[in-house]
Scaffold this motif. Structure first.
Motif, PDB file in Angstrom:
ATOM      1  N   GLN A 158       2.899 -13.927  -4.762  1.00  0.00           N
ATOM      2  CA  GLN A 158       3.090 -12.807  -3.842  1.00  0.00           C
ATOM      3  C   GLN A 158       3.843 -13.252  -2.593  1.00  0.00           C
ATOM      4  O   GLN A 158       4.693 -12.529  -2.067  1.00  0.00           O
ATOM      5  CB  GLN A 158       1.737 -12.215  -3.459  1.00  0.00           C
ATOM      6  N   ALA A 162       7.618 -11.952  -1.258  1.00  0.00           N
ATOM      7  CA  ALA A 162       7.909 -11.532   0.118  1.00  0.00           C
ATOM      8  C   ALA A 162       9.019 -12.376   0.719  1.00  0.00           C
ATOM      9  O   ALA A 162       9.891 -11.871   1.436  1.00  0.00           O
ATOM     10  CB  ALA A 162       6.642 -11.634   0.963  1.00  0.00           C
ATOM     11  N   ARG A 165      12.345 -11.183  -0.599  1.00  0.00           N
ATOM     12  CA  ARG A 165      12.765  -9.951   0.085  1.00  0.00           C
ATOM     13  C   ARG A 165      13.294 -10.267   1.468  1.00  0.00           C
ATOM     14  O   ARG A 165      14.282  -9.680   1.935  1.00  0.00           O
ATOM     15  CB  ARG A 165      11.581  -8.977   0.181  1.00  0.00           C
ATOM     16  N   SER A 367      -4.229  -4.955   5.026  1.00  0.00           N
ATOM     17  CA  SER A 367      -3.560  -3.861   4.316  1.00  0.00           C
ATOM     18  C   SER A 367      -2.975  -2.856   5.299  1.00  0.00           C
ATOM     19  O   SER A 367      -1.828  -2.400   5.148  1.00  0.00           O
ATOM     20  CB  SER A 367      -4.557  -3.178   3.380  1.00  0.00           C
ATOM     21  N   ARG A 370       0.021  -4.421   6.993  1.00  0.00           N
ATOM     22  CA  ARG A 370       1.205  -4.438   6.129  1.00  0.00           C
ATOM     23  C   ARG A 370       1.858  -3.064   6.076  1.00  0.00           C
ATOM     24  O   ARG A 370       3.094  -2.947   6.124  1.00  0.00           O
ATOM     25  CB  ARG A 370       0.807  -4.875   4.721  1.00  0.00           C
ATOM     26  N   ARG A 374       5.668  -2.375   7.243  1.00  0.00           N
ATOM     27  CA  ARG A 374       6.678  -1.829   6.329  1.00  0.00           C
ATOM     28  C   ARG A 374       7.274  -0.540   6.866  1.00  0.00           C
ATOM     29  O   ARG A 374       8.481  -0.296   6.742  1.00  0.00           O
ATOM     30  CB  ARG A 374       6.041  -1.594   4.951  1.00  0.00           C
ATOM     31  N   ALA A 401       7.371  -7.933   8.999  1.00  0.00           N
ATOM     32  CA  ALA A 401       6.999  -7.449   7.678  1.00  0.00           C
ATOM     33  C   ALA A 401       6.636  -8.609   6.754  1.00  0.00           C
ATOM     34  O   ALA A 401       5.675  -8.532   5.981  1.00  0.00           O
ATOM     35  CB  ALA A 401       8.139  -6.631   7.078  1.00  0.00           C
ATOM     36  N   ASP A 405       3.095  -9.271   4.917  1.00  0.00           N
ATOM     37  CA  ASP A 405       2.947  -9.488   3.485  1.00  0.00           C
ATOM     38  C   ASP A 405       2.237 -10.817   3.220  1.00  0.00           C
ATOM     39  O   ASP A 405       1.395 -10.921   2.306  1.00  0.00           O
ATOM     40  CB  ASP A 405       4.323  -9.493   2.803  1.00  0.00           C
ATOM     41  N   MET A 408      -1.373 -10.439   3.948  1.00  0.00           N
ATOM     42  CA  MET A 408      -2.019  -9.651   2.908  1.00  0.00           C
ATOM     43  C   MET A 408      -2.312 -10.523   1.691  1.00  0.00           C
ATOM     44  O   MET A 408      -3.405 -10.465   1.102  1.00  0.00           O
ATOM     45  CB  MET A 408      -1.108  -8.483   2.512  1.00  0.00           C
TER      46      MET A 408
END
Length: 440
Positions: A158, A162, A165, A367, A370, A374, A401, A405, A408
């Motif tokens: 995960q 991120a 991205r 959560s 995040r 976003r 961001a 992430d 999270m």
């Protein structure tokens, strides 16, 4: 305590995952948590060690029982002599010693009364019962180690997603900043800052890929097979709220190691009892059958006899008393270890329950964080594309961001590990027990 070692390892992994990430693996093969645990139980040396220890305890039990089972001994002798010896008796020539002599005998011995053997057999029974549980606990601990490693890889992947991205957005931001600089709509400082962000994103993505490779290798070591495919995230049910009394009741039933320690204490007590019974007489039955080709003066080639042997070790200089004192000290130690472990179980359940509550709250906060990050990225990106935001604002939004992430993923891993820790403290398995028992 094993619980403390797991907490230390989890803290280390969380620290690394906070900054780094995992790798997305493009492969057709997938690996579930159940399959990973079954592979480990089938191939990891821990299962072999557990089985070997159980076989050893079973052999000790058979050895203890063997003391009460009759023993049969067969022996044979062949002798070649330089000359034959004969004598004449009543006009008959009798061979006293044959040139080639053969003889054989069978001896049967069995204890009729040996009080010392009884506590040794009871001790062996308790030892076997304890080792049965301890061997299963070794396999259960291995299953939790695999689950920890499995969730670590999932969280790392995960992170890398991120990071990828972040690299993509940073690259696009650099391209847009170049166009704006050429059009005179931005200054060079904006371009330099976006280039720095791109270099930072690429560095973290590289570090993330390397870390995930290490985590996959660690998982492969546990399951004793390569981990090349995609890991399937297991479905997790929301934790069931239980009060402390209910958790403790589950732990007392589920933590079979407590039963094993109680068996070990009983084993030590029985071992201590055996030397105390050493002063009791022992009665044995002995039978012998003998054949020889040298009849000799008796004229008989076959002979047999049986008898009773009574042995009474009246005084041995204090050896039995010293052995008993030593073993009684070990028995008292085993009882104290049992009492301490019972208190540790309560502490582990309390700590694991508190950690899970904290991790659940932290995951909820991450959560929300995040979602906010976003949404902020979407707004800043739209403004940036319309020329209403600078490249620096775009970069800062993307960094926020990414950090959201990352947090999270980290809190997701922390929540999974906290759940595993509570299940382990309660004596459960990370997968249903029947699946673990059916593993080859």
């Amino acid at each position: 305590m094993r619980f403390a070692s797991r907490a230390a390892r989890t803290t280390h992994l969380l620290g690394g995952l906070l900054l780094l990430g995992g790798t997305g693996v493009l492969a057709t093969e997938t690996l579930t948590l159940r399959a990973a645990i079954e592979r480990a139980l089938a191939s990891n040396e821990i299962s072999g060690i557990a089985a070997a220890r159980l076989e050893g305890a079973s052999a000790l039990r058979r050895q203890a029982i063997a003391q009460l089972i009759p023993a049969l001994t067969l022996s044979a002798t062949a002798t070649r002599r330089a000359r034959e010896v004969t004598r004449r008796i009543d006009g008959d020539e009798v061979t006293v010693q044959a040139r080639d002599a053969y003889s054989s005998q069978a001896t049967v011995e069995t204890p009729l009364f040996d009080l010392r053997a009884l506590p040794l057999i009871r001790a062996a029974n308790s030892g076997l019962a304890a080792q049965t549980i301890e061997s299963e606990e070794l396999r259960r601990a291995l299953a939790f180690d695999v689950a920890d490693g499995f969730f670590a890889v999932l969280s790392a992947e995960q992170f890398l997603a991120a990071a990828h991205r972040r690299v993509e957005v940073a690259q696009q931001t650099v391209n847009d900043s170049n166009l704006r600089l050429e059009a005179g709509l931005a200054n060079r400082n904006d371009l330099t800052r976006t280039q720095l962000e791109l270099a930072t994103a690429r560095l973290q993505a590289t570090q993330a890929a390397n870390l995930t490779t290490s985590l996959r290798l660690a998982l492969a070591y546990l399951i004793a097979s390569p981990v090349e495919g995609e890991l399937v995230s297991p479905e997790t049910e929301p934790p069931v709220a239980l009060n402390r009394d209910e958790l403790m009741a589950r732990a007392l039933v589920g933590r079979r190691e407590i039963t094993a320690l109680a068996d070990r204490a009983e084993e030590a007590r029985q071992f201590a009892l055996a030397p105390r019974l050493g002063w009791v007489p022992r009665l044995d039955l002995r039978g012998l059958y003998r054949w020889t080709n040298e009849a000799g003066l008796s004229g008989r080639e076959e002979d047999w006899n049986f008898g009773l042997d009574l042995t009474w070790d009246v005084f041995d200089g204090g050896d039995r008393a010293a052995q008993a004192a030593q073993r009684e000290a070990l028995a008292r130690e085993a009882e104290r270890v049992l009492a301490r472990r019972q208190r540790e179980v309560a502490l582990e359940v309390d700590q694991a329950s508190a950690d899970l509550a904290t991790a659940t709250a932290a995951l909820e906060q991450a959560s929300v964080q995040r979602d906010v990050a976003r949404q902020n990225v979407e707004e800043v990106t739209e403004r940036f594309l319309n020329g209403l935001a600078t490249a620096l604002e775009q970069t800062d939004a993307q960094v926020s961001a990414f950090e959201a992430d990352a947090e999270m993923a980290r809190q997701g891993f922390a929540s999974a590990v906290a759940r595993l820790s509570l299940e382990e403290a309660l004596g459960a398995w990370p997968i249903p027990l029947d699946a673990a028992e059916e593993a080859p």
